[in-house]
Design a protein around this motif. Structure first.
Motif, PDB file in Angstrom:
ATOM      1  N   TRP A  44       0.829  -1.205   0.000  1.00 28.48           N
ATOM      2  CA  TRP A  44       0.000   0.000   0.000  1.00 28.48           C
ATOM      3  C   TRP A  44       0.865   1.257   0.000  1.00 28.48           C
ATOM      4  O   TRP A  44       0.608   2.197  -0.732  1.00 28.48           O
ATOM      5  CB  TRP A  44      -0.933  -0.001   1.197  1.00 28.48           C
ATOM      6  N   LYS A  45       1.919   1.266   0.815  1.00 30.54           N
ATOM      7  CA  LYS A  45       2.801   2.439   0.851  1.00 30.54           C
ATOM      8  C   LYS A  45       3.483   2.650  -0.494  1.00 30.54           C
ATOM      9  O   LYS A  45       3.627   3.776  -0.962  1.00 30.54           O
ATOM     10  CB  LYS A  45       3.842   2.281   1.952  1.00 30.54           C
ATOM     11  N   PHE A  46       3.903   1.552  -1.131  1.00 31.32           N
ATOM     12  CA  PHE A  46       4.540   1.669  -2.443  1.00 31.32           C
ATOM     13  C   PHE A  46       3.564   2.235  -3.461  1.00 31.32           C
ATOM     14  O   PHE A  46       3.899   3.137  -4.228  1.00 31.32           O
ATOM     15  CB  PHE A  46       5.053   0.306  -2.912  1.00 31.32           C
ATOM     16  N   ALA A  47       2.349   1.715  -3.490  1.00 29.33           N
ATOM     17  CA  ALA A  47       1.357   2.187  -4.457  1.00 29.33           C
ATOM     18  C   ALA A  47       1.012   3.656  -4.206  1.00 29.33           C
ATOM     19  O   ALA A  47       0.883   4.441  -5.153  1.00 29.33           O
ATOM     20  CB  ALA A  47       0.102   1.326  -4.378  1.00 29.33           C
ATOM     21  N   LYS A  48       0.876   4.020  -2.931  1.00 31.89           N
ATOM     22  CA  LYS A  48       0.532   5.405  -2.596  1.00 31.89           C
ATOM     23  C   LYS A  48       1.652   6.359  -2.994  1.00 31.89           C
ATOM     24  O   LYS A  48       1.396   7.440  -3.531  1.00 31.89           O
ATOM     25  CB  LYS A  48       0.263   5.509  -1.093  1.00 31.89           C
ATOM     26  N   ASP A  49       2.898   5.963  -2.764  1.00 32.98           N
ATOM     27  CA  ASP A  49       4.023   6.834  -3.097  1.00 32.98           C
ATOM     28  C   ASP A  49       4.315   6.862  -4.591  1.00 32.98           C
ATOM     29  O   ASP A  49       4.882   7.825  -5.099  1.00 32.98           O
ATOM     30  CB  ASP A  49       5.271   6.400  -2.337  1.00 32.98           C
ATOM     31  N   ALA A  50       3.946   5.818  -5.319  1.00 33.77           N
ATOM     32  CA  ALA A  50       4.204   5.759  -6.755  1.00 33.77           C
ATOM     33  C   ALA A  50       3.085   6.406  -7.565  1.00 33.77           C
ATOM     34  O   ALA A  50       3.227   6.602  -8.766  1.00 33.77           O
ATOM     35  CB  ALA A  50       4.392   4.309  -7.201  1.00 33.77           C
TER      36      ALA A  50
END
Length: 70
Positions: A44-50
């Motif tokens: 989730w953090k990766f998707a949100k930051d990307a």
């Protein structure tokens, strides 16, 4: 005199990898802690930051202003 300076320069270049290796051994620290062991949270953090990568260029200022307002 030129030969002496040249020899000093060559000696300094030859000694630099050894000095770097000694410094690297000194600087060995414990590994950095992992952010989270929950893979769903990491995804989730990766998707949100990307997300801004996939936005059109005109909408990035809007996204950043909304993100900073939170």
């Amino acid at each position: 005199m030129k030969k002496f300076v040249f020899a000093v320069v060559i000696a300094a270049i030859a000694a630099s990898p050894a000095a770097a290796a000694a410094k690297k051994k000194k600087a060995a620290r414990a590994p950095a802690p992992v952010a989270s062991t929950n893979s769903n949270e990491n995804s989730w953090k990766f998707a949100k930051d990307a997300f801004p990568i996939f936005l059109p260029s005109w909408s990035i200022p809007v996204y950043l202003s909304a993100k900073n307002a939170q």
